[in-house]
Structures are given as C-alpha cells and as structure tokens.
Scaffold this active site. Structure first.
Site, PDB file in Angstrom:
ATOM      1  N   SER A  70       0.606  50.707  17.907  1.00  0.00           N
ATOM      2  CA  SER A  70       1.280  50.562  19.210  1.00  0.00           C
ATOM      3  C   SER A  70       0.992  51.760  20.100  1.00  0.00           C
ATOM      4  CB  SER A  70       2.781  50.355  19.029  1.00  0.00           C
ATOM      5  OG  SER A  70       3.404  51.553  18.617  1.00  0.00           O
TER       6      SER A  70
ATOM      7  N   ASP B 217       3.048  59.664  17.279  1.00  0.00           N
ATOM      8  CA  ASP B 217       1.951  58.697  17.327  1.00  0.00           C
ATOM      9  C   ASP B 217       1.185  58.783  18.639  1.00  0.00           C
ATOM     10  OD1 ASP B 217       3.154  58.027  14.975  1.00  0.00           O
ATOM     11  OD2 ASP B 217       3.192  55.858  15.349  1.00  0.00           O
TER      12      ASP B 217
END
Lengths: 399, 399
Positions: free
Chosen positions: B148, B206
């Site tokens: 994502s 991330d």
C-alpha cells in the site's frame, strides 16, 4: 575383618536449565535422573578384593597381601576430605600399570575403586577386609549423565558403610533407606574424591546430585540442594552424536566475544529461566499441581532450547528430537553440553502410555536410545535386595 | 490543464531486524525490497480521470465535471501535510458509496487515489486535468511488504510531479532519476496521507522506505534513514499462511507479561542485533566486503529467528523455510509479523544461480511463493519508459 552384604544405588544427573550459561556465572539447575547405578558389596573369605563392572567389561581382583603395602601411607582416616592423597594415587597408578598417560574408563574406575577402598579401610590398625564389589548401571557412560558420579557415590556409600564410618540406615522391615544429612555430607566428599581421580577438576555437581538427588541450584561454584521438588516424568534420549564438551564450551565463548551485546542478554534470559523454573517447581510442591504449571515448564524448555541454539550448541539430531516429540505435543531440550548428546522431553501427568510408547518408538527409529524415566527422585539409597529389580540383582550376583 | 506522461516506481519494504521488539521500544531496521510498484500517469483528453489497478481488478473512471464539486473544499495547497482533511474524506466516501463500514482493498485504493488527485489539483483556480493512472505491482498485497505504501508513494510522486509541485527530475538522456531531499520529504508526507486513509494509524515506516529506499532505523516512533547501505541479494518467500498482526502482537505482549525476567533480555538482544547489523552493513560500505561480513549477517539472522520463535511468532511453515534453505547453506528469518507470512533468505555474492534456482524450486514445491530480489535498493524513482521492464510497460499500457 568381615563385613555384611550391602546394596546401594545412586541416580544419574541431567541439567534441567542453565548448561553453558553456568560457565558464564549464571544459575544452572541440575536434577537427579532416575536411571541409577546399583552396587552390591559382598563380604568374602577369599582373602581378595574384587571389582566387577560388567557395563565396561572390567572384572578384577587383588590379593589382600599385596594391597597391604598401600595401607600405611593413608593417614587421613574416614572424615570429610577435600584433597586427594597424591602419594597414594601415584603408587596405585604404578601398581595397576597406568603410571603415565591418559586412563581409559576401565582404568579410571579401577583406580578410583582401589583408592576409595584403601582410604576407607587402610587407615586404622585393622586388617583389610576381603570383599567383592559389583556395579551395574542403567546409565550410558560418557553421555554427560553423571555415570561416573553415580559410581563414586555408590562406592563411597558402600565402603564407608562397610568400614563403619557411617551407619547402615536400612531397618529390617524397610525396602530402602537414606542416610542422615551429616553422613550424606561424608559420602559426597568421598565421592568427590573419586570424581577428582576420574575428571581431574570436576564441578562437584554430579556427585552432589548423586548424593542428595532432587534438584540442585548451581551458581558460581556454589551448590545448593533445593529442599522439595516434584518428581517429573520424562523421556531421556541419547542421540548418540559424539561431541566434545570442551569444543562446545569454547564455541559459546567465541560467540559471546563476537557478539557481546547480543549474547549477554541471552545468558541473562537463561539465568531467568532457571530461576523461574525453580519457582514453578517449588509452587508445585506447595499448591495443587495444575496444567498451568506444566504449560510454564514446557514454555521454559522451548525458550531455553532456542537459546541453546543461539549459543551454537544445537545439532540437527536435537532438532529432530524436538520436532518428533512436538508432533506428539511434547516439549524437549538438549541437556548438558549439546552438539548432539542427550535431550530430555517432559511428559505431562496426563500423557498416556500409548503416546509415550509411540514417541519412544519414533525416536528409536531415528537411531536414538530412549528411556522413559523421571527426574527429581531420591539420591543415594541403601536397598534391601527385595527392592532391587530382579534383572539387576541377577547381574550383580553373576560374578 | 494537460500534463505529460510520467513513469514512477517505488519499492516494497521488509523488516530486516526488530519486528515485534519495536513495539516494546527497541530498534528495528526496515529495508527497501526491490519488488516494486510501477505507475504510469498518462495525460488524456477524454475529460475523465481514470485509475487502473490490474493487481486488484480495479478499473474506474470519473467525469471531471462530477469531480469538480470536490475541488473547492481543498484549501491546503501542495505543501507538506500532517493531517487528513476529514471533510473531503467523508464526502469522497459518500461519493464512491462506502460512507460506512470497512473498506476492501479496491475501495481503499480508489478513495486514496481520488483524495490525493483532488488534493494535488483541486487547490488552485486551475481546471482539474484529464488523466489516467495505471499501477502494476510486483508485490503481493496484504503480506506485510508495504504494497500500500509503494502505491501511495508512486501516487504522491506522480501527482505532485504532474501538478508542478515538484520537479520532473528525469533528464532526457537518463533512464532513472530521483528527487532532491526536499521534494522527497514532500512525496513522503503526501504518501503518509494515503497510508492514513488505508491503515488509519500507520507507523510511517512503510512510506518512508518507499520514498527513501535503502535502510531505515526505526525507534520509538522516530524514523532515521541510514545514509549508505550495501545492496543485498535475497530470496523473499511468502508462506501464504494467513495471520493477524494484531493477534501476534498481543501474543508477544502476553508472553512478556507471563515471563518478564526471561523475555526482557530477549528484547534487549534483538535490539543489539539491529544495532550490530547496522554496524556490519555500514562497514560493508566503507571497507572491502569479505565473507566475514556475510557470516555475521547470517549469524544475526539465525539468532533473531530463534528469538522470534521464543516470542511465539514462529510457525511450522517458517521452520520449513529455514530448514530447506539451510540445506543449501542459506540462512532465513521471518520478516514482519510472523505466524506465517513472509521470510527472507540472505544470498551471498558467491551463491550460484543453480543453488538459487534449486532453492526457489524446493520452496515452491512447499506451496510457497518465492522471488529472487534484493534489499537496500533505491526508493521512489522516475523512469524513462526504456528503463521499465517490457512486460510491466505492456501491462501499464493495456488500459
């Protein structure tokens, strides 16, 4: 001098937690392993002293007239002893023809027997007694299970008993009996002498476990017997993968030197495992035993096995042991030096004999030796013959 | 408003060391994973905005005339942002018909796209541009590999670039190019907004890895990109065993509560593993790389894998991964939450392709997905089409 027949036994030893970490100043827990060595001391009138050790193919006897030469040199009496008599040892080594070089198992056992026999009986003005000592052990030798200590503890107990230095605690109506604390101290100190002859610089843990049984806490050279521990059913598996304790100890040291900040906490964790385990076991003797106690013991076993792998003392055969037992819901760790050698598997009270038998079979199919036994049982005992297993009595009477 | 074609890519993420321990205040090392998401932004004259996400079967477009309604509400401009615009988000959820309840992957990706598109272009007096965005990812979704974030980083870079908020760094003669530090900060802050839409309360690791690439040190919520790290060849294996990160995190917490004195040092050791690994990697960029560097990296991987098992986040499928790779002399650990999921296997420079191929095959035979890739590679990049693999170009041009 004539003595009566005496039967004694002493347990082997397993390390429950703390192997290797103990070298680096952490707590270790040593437990008695109910694979025992059995000794029969038989009074004879042959004018000889004999020793029969069928496990290691050793059957020897000596004329008392020859052994008399060694008697006068012993002056210590049968009190507690901390040091070997180097002169007696040297002369005995010459006598049995092993003055120089490394001794094999049979020679070490022989030397130890003669040393303890002469120390027990040679100090007074009395004559040396004619007797035969036979020992049979359920323990594999050289597997780190304290077989030498079980031997020296049995020897010390039987010879001290025969010499009158300690009592014969067995009452007529009893099957087994133990000595009082003071006499156990004496047995232990004599057994330690035997261990010194065999190992050079033993820790004293093995003979202490053989003497007191149960569980001992070992920390920085100090050995503290723990008062009450539950008897735990286990499988003892010998992978029979040969290993060198010395090499493994130095491998751990190298890893600590290579990754000090990573490894120091691992040793701390092992220390905490020993202390936590001791606490759980003590709770098991003071409150009703529950599944939670066993869950905790199993988790501690798993964690320590991982830590031992981190220290680099695992082995694929030990991984196999853990994997096979886990498929049966049982938890295992190596015990002792690792790198092969032996492992213990905890059995729960509810573990049925079908599961145990299937697990033992699976392990034997891997080429391992496997015994169903227990840890935490009694130390050195005197036996009435009726309390000794038939087949062991038979072996002890054969020679 | 018309914009040119833009190709960008961003890497996935793997945790090299410190997963779970980071929850308890210890250092973790996150590295870029050279399985990348590729985005093509194509200027169109259809008066629509389209998004094509073939990995998750999502192909949607909207008329600019409809989207115009959302434009005025955005007032923030294209500067760095820390908070979402709750009003825009609520209205967009209503618009795409997911006002209430949990969104699936496709709906979250759609919402994120629209939000970032409107934020990038809706703030000025300019008209919304007609364009189509297509994204193809080499990363599996929902496997803890930052798919994502790779998506939101690509979106942020391409949309900010198309809006003129950041430059288009690619020179005519270049294959790939990266943005300057300041522009990367902007991309990262926008990507973080996308992560907030998708994950609610993301750590920010991330998107930081997707933006900067290389390696990041993550400690107590602070993310520090590390200047220079070597590119390391790895296998990335997805066991495809489903797991819940939440359940695993709470399992570790329970174990720490149950055995605090045993577990606290294990977390300390993991912390030291991260720091030691960082030191080794930094040495590899400042001195000639030797086998010793790789030996150390392998040992740290093995130790951490044992520690993760101690924390209770292992899984038989991960044990299988470790065992299979070890038979080829390769060392593996889980990466991320564990309990299944993914593992990484370090390849040494001298590991031949025959060994790699055989290992990949063995792992696939277990039902695992397996990629040969690398860690430590670059973050978000702009591409000339010629630098994008043929098959990816083909996928991105299909819609």
């Amino acid at each position: 001098m004539q003595v009566g027949d005496i039967y004694v036994s002493a347990p082997g030893k397993a390390i429950l937690h703390g192997e290797h970490a103990v070298v680096h100043g952490k707590v270790a827990l040593a437990v008695s392993l109910n694979l025992r060595s059995y000794l029969r001391l038989e009074a004879t009138s042959t004018g000889t002293v004999g020793v029969n050790l069928p496990n290691i193919d050793t059957f020897l006897h000596w004329n008392l007239s020859e052994l008399k030469q060694f008697a006068p040199s012993v002056t210590g009496g049968t009190g507690q002893v901390k040091l070997l008599d180097p002169d007696l040892l040297r002369r005995l080594r010459e006598y049995v023809g092993v003055a120089n070089g490394n001794l094999n198992t049979s020679q070490m056992a022989t030397l130890t027997f003669l040393y303890l026999y002469l120390s027990a009986f040679g100090s007074g003005a009395r004559e040396l007694p004619s007797l035969t000592v036979s020992v049979w052990s359920e323990l594999p030798t050289g597997a780190g299970l304290g077989s030498s200590a079980a031997y020296t503890v049995c020897l010390a107990a039987a010879l001290l008993c025969a010499s009158g230095a300690i009592s014969s605690p067995l009452k007529e109506w009893e099957h087994t009996a133990r000595w009082c604390q003071e006499e156990l101290e004496l047995i232990n100190s004599w057994a330690f002498q035997g261990e010194m002859i065999i190992h050079g610089n033993p820790s004293g843990v093995d003979n202490a476990v053989g003497t007191w049984g149960g569980m001992l806490r070992f920390l920085a050279g100090k050995i503290i017997p723990l008062s009450r521990v539950p008897l735990l059913r286990i499988l003892l598996t010998n992978t029979k993968v040969p290993r060198s304790t010395k090499v493994l100890v130095s491998r751990v040291k190298d890893k600590i030197n290579k990754f000090p900040s990573v490894m120091a906490p691992v040793l701390d964790s092992v220390d905490a495992i020993s202390c936590t385990c001791e606490k759980v076991l003590s709770e098991m003797t003071s409150e009703p035993i529950t599944g939670e106690h066993y869950n905790a013991l199993e988790e501690l076993i798993d964690i320590n096995q991982h830590h031992l792998n981190v220290m680099g003392v695992g082995h694929p055969a030990l991984d196999t042991l853990c994997r096979i037992t886990l498929t049966k819901g049982l938890h295992s760790k190596l015990t002792g030096a690792g790198g092969g050698g032996c492992g213990i598997t905890l059995l729960r009270p509810e573990t049925g004999s079908a599961v145990v038998q299937a697990t033992v079979q699976d392990l034997k199919d891997c080429g391992f030796d496997c015994w169903e036994t227990s840890i935490g049982g009694p130390g050195v005992q005197q036996h009435a013959p009726v309390s000794v297993k038939e087949e062991i009595l038979e072996v002890l009477s054969r020679y």
